[in-house]
Design a protein around this motif. Structure first.
Motif, mmCIF file in Angstrom:
data_model
loop_
_atom_site.group_PDB
_atom_site.id
_atom_site.type_symbol
_atom_site.label_atom_id
_atom_site.label_comp_id
_atom_site.label_asym_id
_atom_site.label_seq_id
_atom_site.Cartn_x
_atom_site.Cartn_y
_atom_site.Cartn_z
ATOM 1 N N GLU A 100 -83.055 97.824 57.186
ATOM 2 C CA GLU A 100 -84.496 97.696 57.385
ATOM 3 C C GLU A 100 -85.277 98.785 56.636
ATOM 4 O O GLU A 100 -86.317 98.524 56.046
ATOM 5 C CB GLU A 100 -84.796 97.792 58.890
ATOM 6 C CG GLU A 100 -86.225 97.451 59.272
ATOM 7 C CD GLU A 100 -86.287 97.058 60.739
ATOM 8 O OE1 GLU A 100 -85.846 97.855 61.600
ATOM 9 O OE2 GLU A 100 -86.770 95.945 61.035
ATOM 10 N N HIS A 135 -86.073 92.196 54.995
ATOM 11 C CA HIS A 135 -87.532 92.205 54.823
ATOM 12 C C HIS A 135 -88.136 90.816 54.712
ATOM 13 O O HIS A 135 -89.339 90.647 54.898
ATOM 14 C CB HIS A 135 -87.891 93.035 53.585
ATOM 15 C CG HIS A 135 -87.308 94.415 53.658
ATOM 16 N ND1 HIS A 135 -86.408 94.910 52.739
ATOM 17 C CD2 HIS A 135 -87.431 95.372 54.599
ATOM 18 C CE1 HIS A 135 -86.033 96.131 53.094
ATOM 19 N NE2 HIS A 135 -86.634 96.431 54.227
ATOM 20 N N LYS A 169 -92.035 91.234 66.144
ATOM 21 C CA LYS A 169 -92.479 90.321 65.085
ATOM 22 C C LYS A 169 -93.449 89.267 65.641
ATOM 23 O O LYS A 169 -94.466 88.955 65.031
ATOM 24 C CB LYS A 169 -91.254 89.637 64.464
ATOM 25 C CG LYS A 169 -91.531 88.839 63.207
ATOM 26 C CD LYS A 169 -90.229 88.429 62.499
ATOM 27 C CE LYS A 169 -90.545 87.588 61.249
ATOM 28 N NZ LYS A 169 -89.389 87.258 60.456
ATOM 29 N N LYS A 221 -91.829 97.370 57.440
ATOM 30 C CA LYS A 221 -92.016 96.499 58.600
ATOM 31 C C LYS A 221 -93.288 96.946 59.341
ATOM 32 O O LYS A 221 -93.550 98.154 59.430
ATOM 33 C CB LYS A 221 -90.799 96.600 59.536
ATOM 34 C CG LYS A 221 -89.559 95.897 59.006
ATOM 35 C CD LYS A 221 -89.656 94.396 59.181
ATOM 36 C CE LYS A 221 -88.515 93.629 58.546
ATOM 37 N NZ LYS A 221 -87.245 93.740 59.238
#
Ligand code: NAD
Length: 730
Positions: A100, A135, A169, A221
């Protein structure tokens, strides 16, 4: 051979391909983790690499994690399994976090290499948790592919970052059904839900992912940026507050508080939402560790995942050649026959469906037509598919049509004479290798086999109703049933993708033998003056999907009366009739259960179940003193469990795995427990025997500790410790 291999192309894209040798689907092992990490390390360190694509060498991405990882982690810290698990989980998180962060500067978020996941097909569990750390997620436009986090279904929750990342998310509200129900979506739906980012043509999935990593995309992120706000609001935000109050109530309503994984999941979501990402991951790992150490989760994984799969793969199949069915003859096109024809045709097997009258045979075939129509309305099937499936079913009255069948499943009326007549008629036409199976639910197989010209080729294949929904099939060996017949039945069950158990021939076989005492115990409590609401709620609070009274309504009171009469006739003085008064009175009142819109419960005109019927308490008034909840629960659970133990003692069951898996899939025995034998292991055999002694003294001999349980209690043995050898060997 390693599970992950890497190739760097001239454009500077490193493609990491996951392809576990010798498996049809990728599963992640401890070795796999190491292979993945070393590929990522190499790609991040290599200046020639501009971006990374993680994909699969198979037509699916991954089916999940090899659950043996958990056992290995537990064992890795000696006598401190919690430490072993926590360390193992945090190591895995380190690898995912490395993906990540992809080499970005921790303070400025500058630098780093884009990493995309390219999913050719199904991506489940860790197979989605790895992409969620990437990603961007690309998936091939394959409507059959399933994408999701189904962990909750086997008593755990997504504990490799899936919970924390999905909630961050999508927000807690949108992530809840995916996490709490383990809902799986095809790629288009997964994109609409926000789980994945792109759906592209199947042959372009890697190319599109490469294109994206080379496009200098933004890769930080949202949760690693300053000022990140969780979609839908964090728990202390007014909107978030509503979500969490609602979710908590919903989880408790659905699980009655007996599933540790659902509670732990919600706690990980709630507590994780209030802290930075890296702390949230630690919280997730702690809750996951606590769930993995809970005996309920261990038992659920064992029964619902490991042993269910072992049985489906033929753990108890005799060693004879492949017995795949090419054409099945089904005699009796009623409720069961029609359902068996449907599931057979759906598996691509040719079906001859016979009934006494052509209209009845046609009606049986119509069941498949109606099923396919529903599928078409829900866009899950096409008119062409419907025609193809219907084309496999020959509905007729002509027994000659059976001549090429290699398996017969008889599902005519439950009557020895009718069945004998049908057996002779069928065998006058079929060849010597054809296996004859009966779907009887109550008649002894050995007895019915007397009408057959070859008892070795005669067997019971007992389906549950409704056939298309119930996953268990109970295969019953008569005294003379041979190996080929058992293998045929098992191969058939495998073809129709259900789960088999193989048992020996005794009254009511295994499933009905255990469920009838549960129903009877509930009904006899009504007569004793226990509040019906207490009986029903006690059952649900201990994890039974339906209380005994509701279950009687569903299966019908007249069936109960029929079974009671037949059992009494067969058992004579040994028959315990304590439940019959209430049952027969209901029958006389014409309250036959759901089918008559009246039973232990009241129903409205549309058949919707209302509360418990008031007339029941009017006739059987509640005693002034009500028993403790735990007493009611133990009566209901031991009524079933002791029957399972007796079935093992009597060799009706040959393998406790079948006893546990069969109990959960066959009649919904409290799934959190892993099944009756797992439940006895959870509470411990010494305590179980002590409780039975108490229950026997207060409520009667039916709770008397069986000799086997007594012996095991004296030796403090567990069922899986003593009888697990067969299970452990698989
Ligand atoms: P049903 O009454 O719905 O169907 C029986 C069918 O057999 C009818 O269509 C009838 O016309 C046909 N039939 C009767 N005699 C025949 C003959 N001589 N030749 C050809 N067809 C004949 O019954 P069902 O509920 O489907 O049960 C069938 C069998 O399955 C029974 O043995 C029953 O015990 C067993 N079973 C039922 C259930 C259940 O929940 N209903 C569950 C498991 C097993």
């Amino acid at each position: 051979m390693t599970d992950f291999t890497m190739k760097i192309d001239a454009d500077g894209v490193a493609t990491i391909t996951w392809d576990v040798a010798g498996k049809s689907m990728n599963v992640l092992s401890l070795q796999g983790w190491e292979d993945l990490e070393s590929c990522i390390d190499m790609a991040l360190a290599d200046d020639a690499v501009k971006g990374i694509v993680i994909t699969s060498g198979k037509d699916t991405f991954a089916g999940g994690m090899d659950l043996n990882i958990i056992a290995k982690m537990k064992a890795s810290a000696g006598d401190n399994p919690a430490k072993g698990l926590m360390d193992g989980l945090m190591k895995s998180h380190g690898i995912l976090r490395k993906i990540e962060r992809a080499g970005m500067d921790p303070k400025t978020n500058k630098g780093g290499k884009p990493i995309a996941a390219a999913l050719p097909g199904t991506a489940l569990g860790i197979g989605l948790e790895i992409p969620l750390a990437c990603h961007r997620i690309f998936a091939a436009d394959n409507p059959k592919a399933k994408i999701g986090l189904p962990e909750i279904m086997v008593g755990i929750f997504p504990g490799m970052g899936g919970t924390t990342r999905l909630v961050r998310k999508l927000g807690a509200m949108a992530a809840s059904p995916l996490l709490l129900e383990g809902k799986l979506n095809n790629p288009q739906k997964a994109k609409a839900a926000g789980v994945i980012d792109e759906v592209v043509d199947a042959d372009e999935v890697v190319a599109k992912a490469k294109e994206w990593v080379l496009s200098e995309p933004k890769i930080v992120k949202p949760w690693d940026e300053k000022g990140y706000k969780m979609p839908g609001g964090a728990p202390y935000h007014p909107a978030g507050f509503m979500t969490f109050v609602g979710a908590s109530a919903m989880v408790n309503g659905k699980t009655q508080g007996v599933y540790p994984a659902a509670k732990a999941l919600l706690s990980a979501v709630y507590e994780g939402a209030m802290v930075p990402f890296d702390t949230a991951i630690k919280i997730e790992a702690r809750w996951f560790t606590s769930v993995l150490l809970n005996p309920s989760s261990e038992a659920m994984i064992r029964s619902l995942f490991i042993n269910k799969e072992a049985l489906e793969k033929g753990a108890n199949r005799p060693d004879v050649a492949d017995q795949k069915v090419s054409q099945v003859g089904i005699i009796g096109a009623g409720m069961m026959g029609a359902g068996i024809a449907l599931v057979s045709a759906l598996a691509g097997i040719k079906v001859v469906l016979i009934d006494a009258k052509q209209e009845a045979a046609d009606k049986g075939k119509d069941y498949t037509a109606a099923y396919m129509d529903k599928g078409i309305a829900r866009k899950k099937a096409t008119p062409e598919k419907k025609e193809a499936i219907l084309g496999l079913i020959n509905a007729t009255t002509d027994y000659d049509a059976l001549k090429d069948c290699d398996l017969i499943v008889e599902a005519v009326f439950e009557d020895v004479g009718v069945k004998a007549d049908v057996t002779a008629k069928v065998q006058a036409v079929t060849g010597p290798d054809c296996i004859f199976a009966t779907n009887t639910s109550t008649l002894p197989i050995t007895e019915l086999a007397k009408a057959s010209n070859d008892a070795e080729k005669f067997i019971g294949i007992h389906f549950f109703s409704p056939v298309d929904k119930m996953m268990l099939v109970e295969i019953i060996k008569g005294a003379q049933t041979g190996d080929v017949a058992v293998a045929k039945a098992l191969d058939f069950v495998r073809q129709i993708r259900k789960t088999p158990i193989v048992v020996n021939d005794e009254r009511f076989f295994y499933a009905n033998r255990c469920i009838i005492p549960y129903i009877n115990e509930g009904i006899r409590m009504v007569k004793e003056g226990v509040e019906p609401a207490l009986i029903e709620n006690a059952a649900k609070l201990v994890g039974m999907p339906l209380g005994p009274l509701q279950l009687t309504d569903e299966t019908s009171i007249d069936l109960g009366v029929k079974i009671a009469k037949a059992t009494k006739a067969a058992m004579g003085d040994a028959y315990d009739d304590a439940q019959d008064e209430v049952l027969f009175w209901m029958f006389d009142e014409g309250r036959l259960g759901r089918k008559s819109n009246s039973g232990f419960y009241a129903y409205d005109d549309k058949g919707k179940r209302q509360g418990l019927w008031e007339g029941l308490s009017a006739k059987y008034s509640a005693a002034d003193e009500q028993p403790d909840l735990i007493d009611v629960q133990h009566r209901l659970l031991f009524a079933q469990t002791l029957e399972a133990v007796r079935a093992l003692e009597e060799n009706v069951l040959e393998d406790i795995r079948e006893g546990d898996v069969g109990a959960i899939l066959g009649w919904g025995f409290a799934p959190w427990s892993g099944g009756p034998f797992s439940w006895l292991d959870i509470i411990g055999t010494p305590y179980a025997a002590e409780r039975c002694d108490q229950l026997a003294e207060t409520y009667g001999e039916r709770f008397k500790t069986p000799a086997l349980l007594r012996e095991m209690a004296d030796k403090t043995q567990s069922f899986y410790g003593r009888f697990g050898t067969k299970a452990n060997a698989a």
